[in-house]
Design an enzyme around this catalytic site. Structure first.
Site, PDB file in Angstrom:
ATOM      1  N   ARG A  19      52.633  37.316  40.641  1.00  0.00           N
ATOM      2  CA  ARG A  19      51.931  36.708  41.883  1.00  0.00           C
ATOM      3  C   ARG A  19      52.889  37.530  42.967  1.00  0.00           C
ATOM      4  NH1 ARG A  19      47.767  35.483  39.605  1.00  0.00           N
ATOM      5  NH2 ARG A  19      47.356  33.656  38.833  1.00  0.00           N
ATOM      6  N   CYS A  84      38.447  46.588  33.868  1.00  0.00           N
ATOM      7  CA  CYS A  84      40.050  46.675  33.258  1.00  0.00           C
ATOM      8  C   CYS A  84      40.586  47.971  32.993  1.00  0.00           C
ATOM      9  CB  CYS A  84      40.074  45.666  32.229  1.00  0.00           C
ATOM     10  SG  CYS A  84      39.521  43.911  32.584  1.00  0.00           S
ATOM     11  N   GLY A 121      36.150  30.648  41.066  1.00  0.00           N
ATOM     12  CA  GLY A 121      34.985  30.586  40.454  1.00  0.00           C
ATOM     13  C   GLY A 121      34.091  31.326  40.140  1.00  0.00           C
ATOM     14  N   ARG A 193      48.012  24.056  25.572  1.00  0.00           N
ATOM     15  CA  ARG A 193      46.459  23.718  26.123  1.00  0.00           C
ATOM     16  C   ARG A 193      45.519  24.591  25.299  1.00  0.00           C
ATOM     17  NH1 ARG A 193      43.331  25.028  30.273  1.00  0.00           N
ATOM     18  NH2 ARG A 193      44.968  25.902  31.268  1.00  0.00           N
ATOM     19  N   CYS A 204      46.501  33.673  25.953  1.00  0.00           N
ATOM     20  CA  CYS A 204      45.653  34.450  26.773  1.00  0.00           C
ATOM     21  C   CYS A 204      46.458  35.108  27.999  1.00  0.00           C
ATOM     22  CB  CYS A 204      44.747  33.529  27.521  1.00  0.00           C
ATOM     23  SG  CYS A 204      43.603  32.339  26.151  1.00  0.00           S
ATOM     24  N   CYS A 205      46.205  36.350  28.268  1.00  0.00           N
ATOM     25  CA  CYS A 205      47.065  36.811  29.278  1.00  0.00           C
ATOM     26  C   CYS A 205      46.775  36.016  30.623  1.00  0.00           C
ATOM     27  CB  CYS A 205      46.543  38.544  29.286  1.00  0.00           C
ATOM     28  SG  CYS A 205      45.019  38.725  30.087  1.00  0.00           S
TER      29      CYS A 205
END
Length: 385
Positions: A19, A84, A121, A193, A204-205
């Site tokens: 981030r 991507c 979203g 999860r 998952c990336c």
């Protein structure tokens, strides 16, 4: 693309993934500056063409990235969008310019910031004209279906899939550019999860911010620039899938298979020659499927390839030596460029703490882009020295 004349990678750059509170242009410039410095390029006029890949950050991203490097106004800056695979595509086009004699020095950049630009979203939704999107299909769900089918057909277990996360996080342990790294157990991966069964959160990336850049040049410029260890681009191939939505084998990927086959044929290098591979491991099942699609093992033997330890240090081919997308995260337009940058550093013995031994002589990168089958693109590249 069969290269008409020899093309070399002079220098590469990348930022830490994760981030970031600085925008895509700052990230892109940081990677570009590192690549230019590594190429001994001290004047912007030495670069004759630039391609900048980006997925979601708006228009004229290339000009925004390069304006403060003094490149606007004297060379073509072409913006590349291919989901991507945008970063990989940008470098493919830079390679093409040098191969065809359109430039002696070109730069390809991939950059992305999702933290500052994420549309909550709606991120990464394909066009609503896509029949699969209309019915609610998203990437995680599609790969989960592929995982379920693969497990049904091969007997693979949840623990087998988790092994890929464990491997890639271990590879990234000492990599300063990786977002997620360090030891993680199979149990921790399996018990995290559930996102889309059987895929859990740790399979998952993460969607990240970051950038990568690659400077390519002709053989003559390698000598003029005094590049001590140029990396030759043996081949670079892009293919797109046909426009259809008919039933298909979801445990394979014919576009990747065709791209890899063309790459091997044009480069004169076979999968048995490849020492390291960075592939599109956006999900654990993706890496497992691509072992076979890229020819790293015979069809039907991907699971055995993994279980036998052939995808890690001491095996036949180290897959995701930087840690892959599962460790770096995935800044859509930047991933393909960062794959190449990381592979070049491995080939130059510049990865203390996570260096592959012996130092790789042949590397391959593979990145995919698109939503539904009709919009998918595959990019594969083979480099050697």
């Amino acid at each position: 693309m069969k290269l008409e004349r020899k093309v070399y990678i002079a220098g590469v750059g990348e930022t830490k993934f994760g981030r970031h509170e600085v925008d895509f242009d700052v990230l892109g410039r940081a990677a570009a500056l590192e690549a230019l410095k590594a190429s001994n390029i001290d004047r912007p006029t030495m670069v004759q063409s630039a391609y900048v890949g980006n997925g979601t950050n708006g228009m004229v991203t290339g000009q925004t990235v390069l304006k403060d490097l003094g490149m606007c106004g004297h060379l073509p800056i072409i913006n590349v969008e291919s989901a991507c695979s945008a970063g990989g595509m940008a470098i493919h086009l830079a390679v093409r310019d040098v191969a065809l004699g359109l430039a002696d020095v070109a730069i390809g950049i991939g950059c992305e910031n999702h933290t500052l630009h994420m549309a909550q979203g709606t991120a990464f939704a394909t066009a609503m004209s896509d029949i699969e999107t209309v019915h609610g299909a998203v990437m995680t769900g599609k790969y989960a279906m592929r995982a379920q089918r693969y497990m049904y057909e091969t007997g693979a277990t949840a623990e087998d899939l988790a092994m890929i996360t464990v491997k890639n996080r271990r590879h990234a342990t000492n990599n300063p550019y990786a977002w997620f790294k360090g030891e993680i157990s199979i149990e921790e991966v399996v018990n995290s999860r559930v996102v889309a069964s059987p895929l859990t959160l740790q399979q998952c990336c993460g969607i990240a911010d970051g950038a990568g850049a690659v400077v390519v040049c002709s053989e003559e410029m390698v000598k003029k620039l005094g590049i001590k260890k140029p990396i030759r681009v043996a081949g670079s191939v892009v293919r797109s899938g046909p426009y259809h939505n008919r039933p298909r084998d979801i445990t394979g990927d014919d576009i990747t298979e065709e791209t890899a086959h063309q790459l091997y044929e044009e480069s004169g290098i076979g999968p048995e020659d490849v020492n390291i591979v960075e592939l599109h491991d956006a999900f654990t099942i993706a890496e497992l499927l691509y072992y076979e699609c890229l020819g790293l093992c015979p069809k039907g033997e991907g699971l055995k390839f993994l279980r036998d330890g052939n995808a890690t240090h001491g095996g036949k081919c180290v897959v995701s030596p930087r840690g892959g997308m599962l460790s770096y995260g995935h800044p859509i337009g930047a991933s393909g460029a960062a794959q190449i940058a990381a592979s070049v550093k491995q080939m130059r013995n510049q990865c203390p703490g996570y260096q592959v031994e012996p130092v790789p002589r042949v590397a391959m990168t593979h990145v995919t882009g698109g939503g539904c089958r009709a919009r998918n693109t595959r990019h594969a590249r083979c480099t050697c020295w």
